[in-house]
Scaffold this motif. Structure first.
Motif, PDB file in Angstrom:
ATOM      1  N   PRO A   1       0.810  -1.226   0.000  1.00  0.00           N
ATOM      2  CA  PRO A   1       0.000   0.000   0.000  1.00  0.00           C
ATOM      3  C   PRO A   1       0.842   1.275   0.000  1.00  0.00           C
ATOM      4  N   GLU A   2       2.032   1.242   0.559  1.00  0.00           N
ATOM      5  CA  GLU A   2       2.869   2.448   0.564  1.00  0.00           C
ATOM      6  C   GLU A   2       3.427   2.776  -0.821  1.00  0.00           C
ATOM      7  N   ASP A   3       3.319   1.834  -1.757  1.00  0.00           N
ATOM      8  CA  ASP A   3       3.803   2.043  -3.122  1.00  0.00           C
ATOM      9  C   ASP A   3       2.674   2.288  -4.115  1.00  0.00           C
ATOM     10  N   VAL A   4       1.477   2.592  -3.614  1.00  0.00           N
ATOM     11  CA  VAL A   4       0.320   2.880  -4.473  1.00  0.00           C
ATOM     12  C   VAL A   4      -0.064   4.342  -4.290  1.00  0.00           C
ATOM     13  N   ARG A   5      -0.293   5.010  -5.413  1.00  0.00           N
ATOM     14  CA  ARG A   5      -0.806   6.379  -5.354  1.00  0.00           C
ATOM     15  C   ARG A   5      -1.983   6.491  -6.311  1.00  0.00           C
ATOM     16  N   PRO A   6      -2.891   7.411  -6.057  1.00  0.00           N
ATOM     17  CA  PRO A   6      -4.004   7.608  -6.990  1.00  0.00           C
ATOM     18  C   PRO A   6      -3.470   8.027  -8.362  1.00  0.00           C
ATOM     19  N   ALA A   7      -4.121   7.549  -9.399  1.00  0.00           N
ATOM     20  CA  ALA A   7      -3.726   7.901 -10.766  1.00  0.00           C
ATOM     21  C   ALA A   7      -4.219   9.308 -11.102  1.00  0.00           C
ATOM     22  N   ALA A   8      -3.392  10.061 -11.799  1.00  0.00           N
ATOM     23  CA  ALA A   8      -3.774  11.393 -12.266  1.00  0.00           C
ATOM     24  C   ALA A   8      -4.802  11.254 -13.392  1.00  0.00           C
ATOM     25  N   LEU A   9      -5.519  12.316 -13.671  1.00  0.00           N
ATOM     26  CA  LEU A   9      -6.580  12.284 -14.680  1.00  0.00           C
ATOM     27  C   LEU A   9      -6.068  11.777 -16.031  1.00  0.00           C
ATOM     28  N   GLY A  10      -4.934  12.259 -16.483  1.00  0.00           N
ATOM     29  CA  GLY A  10      -4.380  11.807 -17.769  1.00  0.00           C
ATOM     30  C   GLY A  10      -4.076  10.317 -17.769  1.00  0.00           C
TER      31      GLY A  10
END
Length: 66
Positions: A40-49
């Motif tokens: 989980p520490e290596d997951v970030r929300p994806a940007a719109l693009g």
């Protein structure tokens, strides 16, 4: 977060969050394929693009003939 797109920051892959197994987040590539586990520490929300590119890949995969 399930169903949303996220980025595995270890390698930059974009995937749809499928759920959690133990301490890991499971991601599936756009258009389907084998899920992979990510801490989980290596997951970030994806940007719109990134989300838009992922959705285009999914739509293209759905339209392919067998």
């Amino acid at each position: 977060m399930t169903g949303e797109y996220a980025v595995d920051v270890r390698d930059g892959r974009v995937g749809r969050v499928m759920g959690r197994v133990g301490t890991y987040v499971q991601l599936r590539p756009p258009g389907g394929g084998k899920e992979w586990d990510c801490p989980p520490e290596d997951v970030r929300p994806a940007a719109l693009g990134e989300v838009l590119r992922a959705r285009v890949r999914e739509i293209n995969a759905e339209g392919r003939l067998p």
